[in-house]
Design a protein around this motif. Structure first.
Motif, PDB file in Angstrom:
ATOM      1  N   GLY A 284     -43.510 -26.997 135.531  1.00 60.89           N
ATOM      2  CA  GLY A 284     -44.608 -27.615 134.457  1.00 60.89           C
ATOM      3  C   GLY A 284     -45.484 -28.802 134.994  1.00 60.89           C
ATOM      4  N   THR A 285     -44.826 -29.576 135.984  1.00 63.71           N
ATOM      5  CA  THR A 285     -45.481 -30.762 136.584  1.00 63.71           C
ATOM      6  C   THR A 285     -46.643 -30.341 137.454  1.00 63.71           C
ATOM      7  OG1 THR A 285     -43.556 -32.221 136.472  1.00 63.71           O
ATOM      8  CG2 THR A 285     -45.402 -32.906 137.808  1.00 63.71           C
ATOM      9  N   ARG A 286     -46.184 -29.283 138.279  1.00 66.91           N
ATOM     10  CA  ARG A 286     -47.287 -28.440 139.209  1.00 66.91           C
ATOM     11  C   ARG A 286     -48.626 -27.988 138.285  1.00 66.91           C
ATOM     12  NH1 ARG A 286     -44.053 -26.014 143.493  1.00 66.91           N
ATOM     13  NH2 ARG A 286     -43.409 -28.091 143.723  1.00 66.91           N
ATOM     14  N   GLU A 287     -48.189 -27.467 137.324  1.00 61.09           N
ATOM     15  CA  GLU A 287     -49.231 -26.931 136.292  1.00 61.09           C
ATOM     16  C   GLU A 287     -50.208 -27.983 135.858  1.00 61.09           C
ATOM     17  OE1 GLU A 287     -50.470 -24.000 135.848  1.00 61.09           O
ATOM     18  OE2 GLU A 287     -48.971 -23.460 137.380  1.00 61.09           O
ATOM     19  N   ARG A 288     -49.620 -29.256 135.290  1.00 59.84           N
ATOM     20  CA  ARG A 288     -50.262 -30.683 134.993  1.00 59.84           C
ATOM     21  C   ARG A 288     -51.460 -30.885 136.045  1.00 59.84           C
ATOM     22  NH1 ARG A 288     -46.215 -34.593 133.612  1.00 59.84           N
ATOM     23  NH2 ARG A 288     -47.954 -35.919 133.048  1.00 59.84           N
ATOM     24  N   VAL A 289     -50.643 -31.163 137.347  1.00 58.34           N
ATOM     25  CA  VAL A 289     -51.395 -31.524 138.604  1.00 58.34           C
ATOM     26  C   VAL A 289     -52.570 -30.352 138.848  1.00 58.34           C
ATOM     27  CG1 VAL A 289     -51.399 -31.741 140.998  1.00 58.34           C
ATOM     28  CG2 VAL A 289     -49.432 -32.568 139.644  1.00 58.34           C
ATOM     29  N   LYS A 290     -52.517 -29.283 138.737  1.00 56.71           N
ATOM     30  CA  LYS A 290     -53.658 -28.260 138.878  1.00 56.71           C
ATOM     31  C   LYS A 290     -54.694 -28.486 137.657  1.00 56.71           C
ATOM     32  CE  LYS A 290     -52.549 -24.025 137.943  1.00 56.71           C
ATOM     33  NZ  LYS A 290     -52.181 -22.671 138.088  1.00 56.71           N
ATOM     34  N   GLN A 291     -54.157 -28.800 136.696  1.00 59.87           N
ATOM     35  CA  GLN A 291     -55.024 -28.662 135.316  1.00 59.87           C
ATOM     36  C   GLN A 291     -56.185 -29.954 135.444  1.00 59.87           C
ATOM     37  OE1 GLN A 291     -55.356 -26.524 132.752  1.00 59.87           O
ATOM     38  NE2 GLN A 291     -57.236 -27.752 132.281  1.00 59.87           N
ATOM     39  N   THR A 292     -55.144 -31.054 135.977  1.00 57.83           N
ATOM     40  CA  THR A 292     -56.068 -32.504 136.262  1.00 57.83           C
ATOM     41  C   THR A 292     -56.863 -32.226 137.353  1.00 57.83           C
ATOM     42  OG1 THR A 292     -54.119 -33.460 135.191  1.00 57.83           O
ATOM     43  CG2 THR A 292     -55.657 -34.796 136.458  1.00 57.83           C
ATOM     44  N   VAL A 293     -56.603 -31.604 138.333  1.00 57.86           N
ATOM     45  CA  VAL A 293     -57.609 -31.352 139.375  1.00 57.86           C
ATOM     46  C   VAL A 293     -58.795 -30.847 138.991  1.00 57.86           C
ATOM     47  CG1 VAL A 293     -57.852 -30.472 141.729  1.00 57.86           C
ATOM     48  CG2 VAL A 293     -55.776 -31.674 141.444  1.00 57.86           C
ATOM     49  N   SER A 294     -58.773 -29.623 138.144  1.00 61.03           N
ATOM     50  CA  SER A 294     -59.750 -29.028 137.562  1.00 61.03           C
ATOM     51  C   SER A 294     -60.785 -29.629 136.942  1.00 61.03           C
ATOM     52  CB  SER A 294     -59.140 -27.565 136.988  1.00 61.03           C
ATOM     53  OG  SER A 294     -58.825 -27.851 135.596  1.00 61.03           O
ATOM     54  N   GLU A 295     -60.073 -30.743 136.012  1.00 65.65           N
ATOM     55  CA  GLU A 295     -60.793 -31.321 135.081  1.00 65.65           C
ATOM     56  C   GLU A 295     -61.587 -32.834 135.755  1.00 65.65           C
ATOM     57  OE1 GLU A 295     -58.142 -32.700 132.178  1.00 65.65           O
ATOM     58  OE2 GLU A 295     -57.958 -30.604 131.267  1.00 65.65           O
ATOM     59  N   HIS A 296     -60.952 -33.168 136.883  1.00 63.08           N
ATOM     60  CA  HIS A 296     -61.310 -34.570 137.422  1.00 63.08           C
ATOM     61  C   HIS A 296     -61.893 -34.544 138.926  1.00 63.08           C
ATOM     62  CE1 HIS A 296     -60.511 -36.368 133.442  1.00 63.08           C
ATOM     63  NE2 HIS A 296     -59.423 -35.848 133.699  1.00 63.08           N
ATOM     64  N   GLY A 297     -61.599 -33.323 139.419  1.00 58.51           N
ATOM     65  CA  GLY A 297     -61.821 -33.207 140.972  1.00 58.51           C
ATOM     66  C   GLY A 297     -63.246 -33.297 141.338  1.00 58.51           C
ATOM     67  N   PRO A 298     -63.532 -33.809 142.481  1.00 58.86           N
ATOM     68  CA  PRO A 298     -62.653 -34.480 143.380  1.00 58.86           C
ATOM     69  C   PRO A 298     -61.770 -35.497 143.031  1.00 58.86           C
ATOM     70  CG  PRO A 298     -64.890 -34.087 144.436  1.00 58.86           C
ATOM     71  CD  PRO A 298     -64.885 -34.102 143.094  1.00 58.86           C
ATOM     72  N   ILE A 299     -60.630 -35.490 143.301  1.00 63.67           N
ATOM     73  CA  ILE A 299     -59.693 -36.559 142.849  1.00 63.67           C
ATOM     74  C   ILE A 299     -58.567 -36.822 143.813  1.00 63.67           C
ATOM     75  CG2 ILE A 299     -57.966 -35.151 141.629  1.00 63.67           C
ATOM     76  CD1 ILE A 299     -57.785 -37.170 139.556  1.00 63.67           C
ATOM     77  N   THR A 300     -58.046 -38.009 144.007  1.00 64.30           N
ATOM     78  CA  THR A 300     -57.299 -38.532 145.232  1.00 64.30           C
ATOM     79  C   THR A 300     -55.819 -38.459 144.692  1.00 64.30           C
ATOM     80  OG1 THR A 300     -57.299 -40.624 144.564  1.00 64.30           O
ATOM     81  CG2 THR A 300     -58.871 -39.941 146.371  1.00 64.30           C
ATOM     82  N   ALA A 301     -54.963 -38.510 145.516  1.00 61.73           N
ATOM     83  CA  ALA A 301     -53.590 -38.390 145.030  1.00 61.73           C
ATOM     84  C   ALA A 301     -52.904 -39.796 144.146  1.00 61.73           C
ATOM     85  CB  ALA A 301     -52.667 -38.507 146.186  1.00 61.73           C
ATOM     86  N   ALA A 302     -53.669 -40.790 144.746  1.00 64.61           N
ATOM     87  CA  ALA A 302     -53.362 -41.926 144.040  1.00 64.61           C
ATOM     88  C   ALA A 302     -54.296 -42.015 142.421  1.00 64.61           C
ATOM     89  CB  ALA A 302     -54.047 -43.334 144.635  1.00 64.61           C
ATOM     90  N   GLU A 303     -55.105 -41.410 142.307  1.00 62.76           N
ATOM     91  CA  GLU A 303     -55.766 -41.143 141.102  1.00 62.76           C
ATOM     92  C   GLU A 303     -54.756 -40.218 140.216  1.00 62.76           C
ATOM     93  OE1 GLU A 303     -60.590 -41.903 142.298  1.00 62.76           O
ATOM     94  OE2 GLU A 303     -59.544 -40.134 142.457  1.00 62.76           O
ATOM     95  N   LEU A 304     -54.563 -39.187 140.748  1.00 64.68           N
ATOM     96  CA  LEU A 304     -53.645 -38.180 139.972  1.00 64.68           C
ATOM     97  C   LEU A 304     -52.423 -39.012 139.443  1.00 64.68           C
ATOM     98  CD1 LEU A 304     -53.991 -35.155 142.166  1.00 64.68           C
ATOM     99  CD2 LEU A 304     -54.287 -35.093 139.696  1.00 64.68           C
ATOM    100  N   ALA A 305     -51.760 -39.592 140.431  1.00 62.65           N
ATOM    101  CA  ALA A 305     -50.670 -40.600 140.126  1.00 62.65           C
ATOM    102  C   ALA A 305     -50.635 -41.299 138.838  1.00 62.65           C
ATOM    103  CB  ALA A 305     -50.205 -41.242 141.330  1.00 62.65           C
TER     104      ALA A 305
END
Length: 247
Positions: free
Chosen positions: A19-40
Motif C-alpha cells: 500500500g505504501t509503495r502504491e502511494r509512492v508511485k501515485q505521488t510521483v505520477s502527480e508531482h514528478g519530477p520529485i525528490t526522495a526528500a519531497e516525497l517523504a
C-alpha cells in the motif's frame, strides 16, 4: 499456511508495504519530477523508507531518475535526484484507474439503474466517434479505405488495431477489424455496455452493420469485428425465349 494474525496488526506487513509503495508511485505520477526528500515530506515517511520504495519501483522498471532544475538553495553541488514514472509505470498505474472506473460504474448502476451505465457508454462512444470521424474525413466513400482509416484512428486512441480482408472473391467477402489491445478491457468485462456501444459506433462510422465476432472482454485473445463488403452484383444472362411459342 499464512502468518497468524496478531492483535497489533503485524500479520499484514506485506499488505502495508504494498500500500505504501502504491502511494509512492501515485505521488510521483502527480508531482514528478520529485525528490526522495519531497516525497517523504508529502507522505509523512522517513527519507530512508521512501528511498527503499523508490529503489524497488526503479528495479521493477516503473520509475526512472530525472534531473530536476535546482532551487535557490541548491545552486551548487550535484543536482538533486528526482523521479518520474516510466512508460511501464504509467501503464501499471492505469490498472489502478481501471479499478476506480469499475467502482464508479458499479455505483452508478446501483444508484441510478443499469440504464445509466448504458447512457454513459453511449456518451463515451459518441465522444470517441467525433475524434475518429476526423481521422476518417479524407478516406472517401470506399469502405476498405474507411475501415483502414478507422483502424489508424483507433491506434491513436490506444487500441492495437489493424484491418485485413477475409473471404475475398466469395459472397462472404468482408473485412476484419482487429483490436489486439483495448484500454478499457477490464472494465468492459464487467460492463458489456461499453463493447455494445463501441460496435454500434463502428456501424455508424462505416455506414454498414458490423458484427462483433470475438472480444477481449469475454476472454478472447483479440477483439474481432466483421465488416461486410457491398455485394458485387453480376449480370446473369436470361434464357432466350424469343423463339419459343408459349402456345
Amino acid at each position: 499456511m499464512g502468518p497468524r494474525p496478531t492483535g497489533d496488526g503485524s500479520a499484514q506487513p506485506q499488505a502495508l508495504e504494498t500500500g505504501t509503495r502504491e502511494r509512492v508511485k501515485q505521488t510521483v505520477s502527480e508531482h514528478g519530477p520529485i525528490t526522495a526528500a519531497e516525497l517523504a515530506q508529502r507522505l509523512g515517511l522517513t527519507p530512508a523508507a521512501v528511498r527503499r520504495h523508490l529503489d524497488c519501483l526503479a528495479d521493477a522498471g516503473l520509475l526512472e531518475e530525472h534531473e530536476k532544475a535546482p532551487t535557490e538553495a541548491r545552486r551548487r553541488g550535484r543536482p538533486a535526484r528526482a523521479y518520474v514514472l516510466t512508460e511501464a509505470g504509467h501503464a501499471d498505474l492505469r490498472e489502478d484507474y481501471d479499478t476506480l472506473a469499475a467502482d464508479v460504474l458499479r455505483f452508478l448502476a446501483e444508484h441510478a439503474g443499469p440504464g445509466a451505465v448504458t447512457a454513459y457508454a453511449q456518451q463515451r462512444a459518441r465522444e470517441v466517434a467525433e475524434r475518429l470521424a476526423r481521422d476518417m474525413a479524407d478516406a472517401g466513400d470506399d469502405l476498405q479505405s474507411r475501415t483502414e482509416a478507422l483502424a489508424a484512428g483507433l491506434r491513436r486512441e490506444g487500441y492495437a488495431a489493424s484491418m485485413r480482408p477475409v473471404a475475398a472473391g466469395t459472397p462472404l467477402a468482408g473485412l476484419q477489424l482487429c483490436q489486439g489491445h483495448c484500454p478499457v478491457r477490464d472494465v468492459a468485462a464487467q460492463f458489456p455496455q461499453l463493447c455494445e456501444a463501441e460496435a454500434e459506433m463502428f456501424s455508424d462510422l462505416l455506414g454498414v452493420h458490423v458484427q462483433r465476432l470475438a472480444s477481449l472482454a469475454h476472454g478472447d485473445h483479440v477483439c474481432t469485428t466483421f465488416v461486410p463488403l457491398p455485394e458485387v452484383r453480376t449480370t446473369k444472362t436470361s434464357p432466350d425465349t424469343s423463339e419459343r411459342d408459349p402456345r
